[in-house]
Structure formats: C-alpha cells, structure tokens
Design a protein around this motif. Structure first.
Motif, mmCIF file in Angstrom:
data_model
loop_
_atom_site.group_PDB
_atom_site.id
_atom_site.type_symbol
_atom_site.label_atom_id
_atom_site.label_comp_id
_atom_site.label_asym_id
_atom_site.label_seq_id
_atom_site.Cartn_x
_atom_site.Cartn_y
_atom_site.Cartn_z
ATOM 1 N N HIS A 186 0.828 -1.210 0.000
ATOM 2 C CA HIS A 186 0.000 0.000 0.000
ATOM 3 C C HIS A 186 0.865 1.264 0.000
ATOM 4 O O HIS A 186 1.944 1.285 0.587
ATOM 5 C CB HIS A 186 -0.915 -0.010 1.228
ATOM 6 C CG HIS A 186 -2.102 0.880 1.113
ATOM 7 N ND1 HIS A 186 -2.035 2.236 1.361
ATOM 8 C CD2 HIS A 186 -3.388 0.615 0.789
ATOM 9 C CE1 HIS A 186 -3.239 2.761 1.193
ATOM 10 N NE2 HIS A 186 -4.076 1.804 0.842
ATOM 11 N N TRP A 198 -1.971 -2.777 -2.250
ATOM 12 C CA TRP A 198 -2.786 -1.952 -3.134
ATOM 13 C C TRP A 198 -4.172 -2.558 -3.239
ATOM 14 O O TRP A 198 -4.344 -3.769 -3.406
ATOM 15 C CB TRP A 198 -2.154 -1.884 -4.522
ATOM 16 C CG TRP A 198 -0.979 -0.954 -4.585
ATOM 17 C CD1 TRP A 198 -0.385 -0.294 -3.552
ATOM 18 C CD2 TRP A 198 -0.238 -0.595 -5.752
ATOM 19 N NE1 TRP A 198 0.678 0.453 -3.988
ATOM 20 C CE2 TRP A 198 0.783 0.284 -5.341
ATOM 21 C CE3 TRP A 198 -0.350 -0.927 -7.093
ATOM 22 C CZ2 TRP A 198 1.696 0.832 -6.251
ATOM 23 C CZ3 TRP A 198 0.564 -0.384 -7.986
ATOM 24 C CH2 TRP A 198 1.569 0.484 -7.563
ATOM 25 N N GLY A 199 -5.188 -1.741 -3.139
ATOM 26 C CA GLY A 199 -6.556 -2.205 -3.212
ATOM 27 C C GLY A 199 -7.203 -2.400 -1.853
ATOM 28 O O GLY A 199 -8.417 -2.509 -1.754
#
Length: 200
Positions: A186, A198-199
């Motif tokens: 992240h 990420w996400g």
C-alpha cells in the motif's frame, strides 16, 4: 537538560492491537539484502533535499547533537506481528522540518537507505509527534540489523515504512512508490485500516 519522553498515541488507543495482528516479544529482522551495508561512519552523511528552502547535509555526530526525545511506541509489521512498547531515542522529524523548511507544495517524503531500500509516505505521517530518526533502541545504540546508524520510526504506519539504514530524505510534490510499494504494498500503510496492499 532532561530529554523529553513521548508515548505514542497508538499505545493509548482502546483498539491498541490493529486488526489481523498478534503480539510477539521482540521485532523480527527482515532485510532486502543478504549482507548488511558496510560504511565508514566518519564519512556517513545524512542528507535532506527536494521541495525545501534549506537542504541539509549532516555528519552522524551532527545528527546526534540535534534535539532528541525518548519514544515508547508499539511496532506493527505488515506480516501480522506486533511488539508492545519498543523504546527508541532520536531526533524528532519535527526538528528536521524546522531545519529544512519544506515548501507548501511538499506533500510527500521519499526515504533512501544505505542498502538500496526506499519507501514513501505522505508528509502528514512523517510530521507526526511520534515520528523520529532513531539512533538508540532499548537504551543502546541501534544494532545494525535493526537500522544503525539511523532508523526512521513512524509508529502510525506499518513497520516497512520505518526504514533502516537511512541516509537521505527527499521532499516531493508527488507521491512515488518505494521498494515494497513497487511490489504491491500500500502507498500509505495504516494498520487500523489494514492498508497492507494496493486495493486494501
């Protein structure tokens, strides 16, 4: 003069242990290289540049002579372990900010380390009262495997943001992924939001 002592706000939270974490007794060592970086401390320089009014270059001794604090802060690794009450000593990042005077457009910092590691974060986390450049751990000079000569300690983010062997900090207008961020971690990494990848 007595050194100021700080307890990180994260230690005082009702939900002190972030989601998905478990307590262990001592931080586990991870590195991106098999051999730790070798360097001459007499030639070591800590540099800050980028979107600042006053770039600096300091020797290790000059860093040690800056105002310092003692910090007690929990330490949360993205791999799901946490350590209570790690004791650090070092220079508050607020002192670095005073020295370099970031420009208004400086929204992010990018951290450079002696073995090639890098990481990024919004300036708001770098500026927190409990963010420091640590040179002691549990009352002793930081062991090399834990980050000697300087470790950036940012308790309010996962520990991969608390970079070891720091030599440089760049203030930037735009965010830029570091070593683990380029590999899917992240861009911020807040433990209580479980910003691991990420996400998330």
């Amino acid at each position: 003069m007595e050194r100021k002592k700080i307890v990180s706000p994260i230690n005082l939270r009702e939900d002190r242990l972030p989601p998905g974490q478990h307590w262990i007794n001592y931080p586990i060592v991870y590195d991106i290289v098999e051999r730790l970086p070798k360097f001459d401390i007499e030639r070591y320089r800590f540099e800050v540049w980028g979107e600042v009014e006053n770039p600096i270059e300091l020797s290790y001794e000059e860093v040690l002579n800056l105002p310092s604090v003692e910090l007690v802060a929990d330490f949360h690794c993205v791999t799901r372990w946490s350590v209570r009450d790690v004791q650090w000593e070092g220079v508050p990042t607020s002192e670095i900010i005073k020295l370099v005077k970031p420009k208004p457009e400086a929204g992010y910092v990018f951290v450079y380390c002696l073995e090639g590691y890098t990481t990024n974060m919004p300036i708001e986390y770098f500026s927190k009262e409990d963010s420091i450049l640590a040179y002691k751990m549990f009352g002793e000079t930081i062991p090399q495997e834990h980050g000697y000569p300087l470790r950036l300690v940012v308790p309010q983010l996962y520990a991969w943001k608390s970079a070891k062997y720091v030599w440089g900090i760049e203030f930037r207008r735009e965010d830029k992924p570091g070593y683990w961020e380029e590999r899917g971690y992240h861009m911020v990494g807040e433990p209580w939001r479980e910003q691991r990848y990420w996400g998330d």
